[in-house]
Design an enzyme around this catalytic site. Structure first.
Site, PDB file in Angstrom:
ATOM      1  N   ARG A   4       0.830  -1.197   0.000  1.00  0.00           N
ATOM      2  CA  ARG A   4       0.000   0.000   0.000  1.00  0.00           C
ATOM      3  C   ARG A   4       0.871   1.256   0.000  1.00  0.00           C
ATOM      4  NH1 ARG A   4      -1.802   2.067   5.624  1.00  0.00           N
ATOM      5  NH2 ARG A   4       0.057   1.703   6.835  1.00  0.00           N
ATOM      6  N   THR A  29      13.385   3.691   7.590  1.00  0.00           N
ATOM      7  CA  THR A  29      13.008   2.750   6.530  1.00  0.00           C
ATOM      8  C   THR A  29      12.914   3.493   5.210  1.00  0.00           C
ATOM      9  OG1 THR A  29      11.799   1.360   8.079  1.00  0.00           O
ATOM     10  CG2 THR A  29      11.220   1.149   5.754  1.00  0.00           C
ATOM     11  N   LYS A  52      16.904   0.880   6.743  1.00  0.00           N
ATOM     12  CA  LYS A  52      16.176  -0.384   6.668  1.00  0.00           C
ATOM     13  C   LYS A  52      15.503  -0.474   5.304  1.00  0.00           C
ATOM     14  CE  LYS A  52      12.200  -2.515   8.940  1.00  0.00           C
ATOM     15  NZ  LYS A  52      11.565  -2.755  10.247  1.00  0.00           N
ATOM     16  N   LYS A  80      12.979  -2.637   2.762  1.00  0.00           N
ATOM     17  CA  LYS A  80      11.940  -3.664   2.667  1.00  0.00           C
ATOM     18  C   LYS A  80      12.217  -4.545   1.449  1.00  0.00           C
ATOM     19  CE  LYS A  80       8.906  -2.333   5.920  1.00  0.00           C
ATOM     20  NZ  LYS A  80       8.396  -3.209   6.995  1.00  0.00           N
ATOM     21  N   ASP A 122      10.445 -10.900  13.882  1.00  0.00           N
ATOM     22  CA  ASP A 122       9.487  -9.826  14.169  1.00  0.00           C
ATOM     23  C   ASP A 122       8.082 -10.415  14.273  1.00  0.00           C
ATOM     24  OD1 ASP A 122       8.000  -7.543  14.430  1.00  0.00           O
ATOM     25  OD2 ASP A 122       8.468  -6.704  12.474  1.00  0.00           O
ATOM     26  N   SER A 170       8.317  -0.148  16.028  1.00  0.00           N
ATOM     27  CA  SER A 170       6.948   0.344  16.192  1.00  0.00           C
ATOM     28  C   SER A 170       6.178   0.080  14.909  1.00  0.00           C
ATOM     29  CB  SER A 170       6.929   1.837  16.514  1.00  0.00           C
ATOM     30  OG  SER A 170       7.167   2.598  15.345  1.00  0.00           O
ATOM     31  N   MET A 202       3.037   2.002  12.405  1.00  0.00           N
ATOM     32  CA  MET A 202       2.913   3.393  11.935  1.00  0.00           C
ATOM     33  C   MET A 202       2.258   4.214  13.047  1.00  0.00           C
ATOM     34  SD  MET A 202       4.005   4.730   9.143  1.00  0.00           S
ATOM     35  CE  MET A 202       4.382   6.472   9.256  1.00  0.00           C
ATOM     36  N   ASP A 217      14.161   0.650  15.810  1.00  0.00           N
ATOM     37  CA  ASP A 217      13.404   0.951  14.591  1.00  0.00           C
ATOM     38  C   ASP A 217      12.225   1.851  14.968  1.00  0.00           C
ATOM     39  OD1 ASP A 217      12.416   0.814  12.008  1.00  0.00           O
ATOM     40  OD2 ASP A 217      11.475  -1.153  12.287  1.00  0.00           O
ATOM     41  N   ASP A 270      11.405   5.143  13.610  1.00  0.00           N
ATOM     42  CA  ASP A 270      11.308   6.308  12.729  1.00  0.00           C
ATOM     43  C   ASP A 270       9.866   6.695  12.401  1.00  0.00           C
ATOM     44  OD1 ASP A 270      11.130   3.878  11.269  1.00  0.00           O
ATOM     45  OD2 ASP A 270      11.388   4.968   9.388  1.00  0.00           O
TER      46      ASP A 270
HETATM   47 MG    MG Z   1       9.421  -5.990  10.600  1.00  0.00          MG
END
Ligand code: MG
Length: 353
Positions: free
Chosen positions: A21, A131, A156, A158, A238, A290, A292, A315, A317
């Site tokens: 998305r 990210t 980071k 994806k 994760d 975290s 979003m 992580d 941001d």
């Molecule tokens: Mg993850």
């Protein structure tokens, strides 16, 4: 104590693109717990694709079973209140996490302390990674250079969205764009097969990867152990780990070298502390991440890691992407450094709208 909820939608300064998305806003549910004078705040994010939890579900859980469980309890009975929150419903980690944080925030404020000070921290800043928004190799390379210019030195990326060979080419391109300095970490979000993961990670060994997050599906602990055994790059669990039982299973399977603890997966600061202690005792390295989230959710996670240091850069941001904050006060970003507030609790004094 009076518990209320607020649905907020904060615009991002840059669209956040993933394979699934494109986000232009961060939507979340803020929980406010008042003692009649002071308010504590917590945040439940919308996480359909990971935990399956929604803002509507979180709102119903807070207003229903959690509010009922806290009925009649005082704001200074923190331990009992936290226990009741965890036992109020099955699942619903976002709702539990938001109320757990709001109770901690209120308790800290009632003592005139910052939340991080209340948790035992003596530092006021924590660094974060950032990210890179998804895109083709050129777009990713450009974004990587932009983020390094913004002051970030842990990037980071994806991956796992389809072709593992294309992932390898994209990551190689990013490494060429930023040079050898910045650390690169990958998050496959369960998107690789075990063989694809081993092949891709081995093919990227010369790119000096810091870690690879969740290479294979969350429930395939044998597959993740198979990958972990065959690569030298550390593997971070994760989606495989929500709570303590999941971490015990990862430890038993030897499925990962590291664990990513998130308040919205485990249900708040209480469970998160237990996870971090358990990981440390078993030689599992940790980071805190975290969903979003805005300054409330990320601020709570930053307060946690300032008091309970993790093994690698966290992580956190998510709130950096916000163009406008839904709340007044709270954390502040300076490049990759998160400044924790000097004001009591999370430093949040109300909504901006
Ligand atoms: Mg993850």
């Amino acid at each position: 104590m009076k518990i209320s909820t607020h649905l907020v939608s904060a615009p991002l300064h840059t669209p956040f693109v993933t394979a699934l998305r494109t986000a232009t806003h961060a939507d979340s549910l803020l929980v406010e717990i008042s003692d009649g004078e002071l308010s504590g705040w917590g945040e439940a994010p919308q996480v359909w694709k990971v935990t399956g939890e929604s803002l509507a579900g979180a709102q119903a859980c807070v207003a229903g079973p959690i509010a009922a469980a806290l009925d009649g309890i005082g704001p200074d009975d923190l331990t009992e209140a936290l226990r009741r929150v965890q036992n109020a419903a099955v699942g619903n980690f976002g709702a539990k996490g938001a109320v757990d944080v709001a109770l901690h925030d209120l308790a800290a404020r009632r003592r005139g302390q910052t939340l991080h000070g209340f948790l035992g921290s003596t530092v006021d800043t924590v660094p974060t990674d950032v990210t890179l928004s998804a895109g083709d190799a050129d777009a990713l390379a450009a974004a990587a250079r932009d983020r390094v210019a913004d002051g970030f030195d842990v990037l980071k990326v994806k991956v796992g969205t389809g072709d593992a060979a294309a992932d390898v080419a994209r990551v190689r391109r990013i490494r060429e764009a930023v040079g050898p300095g910045p650390r690169l970490r990958l998050d496959a979000n369960q998107g690789w097969t075990r063989r694809g993961a081993v092949n891709a990670i081995r093919a990227l060994e010369d790119c000096d990867l810091e870690l690879v997050e969740q290479p294979v599906p969350a429930d395939d602990l044998e597959g993740m152990a198979w990958v972990t055994d065959r690569v030298s790059t550390p593997i971070l669990a994760d989606e495989s780990v929500y709570g303590v039982r999941d971490l015990v299973a990862v430890i038993r399977h030897g499925a990962a070298d590291m664990v990513n603890v998130k308040l919205a997966k485990c249900g708040g600061l209480g469970p998160a502390r237990t996870l971090l202690e358990l990981a440390r005792e078993h030689g599992i390295r940790s980071i805190v991440g975290s969903m979003m989230e805005g300054p409330v959710g990320v601020g709570a996670a930053a307060a946690l890691v300032s008091a309970y240091p993790t093994s690698a850069v966290n992580d956190l941001d998510a709130a950096w992407w916000l163009k406008e904050s839904p709340v007044v006060g709270g954390i502040r970003y300076d490049g990759a450094l998160i400044h924790l507030p000097a004001a009591p609790g999370l430093g949040v004094t109300g909504l901006t709208v």
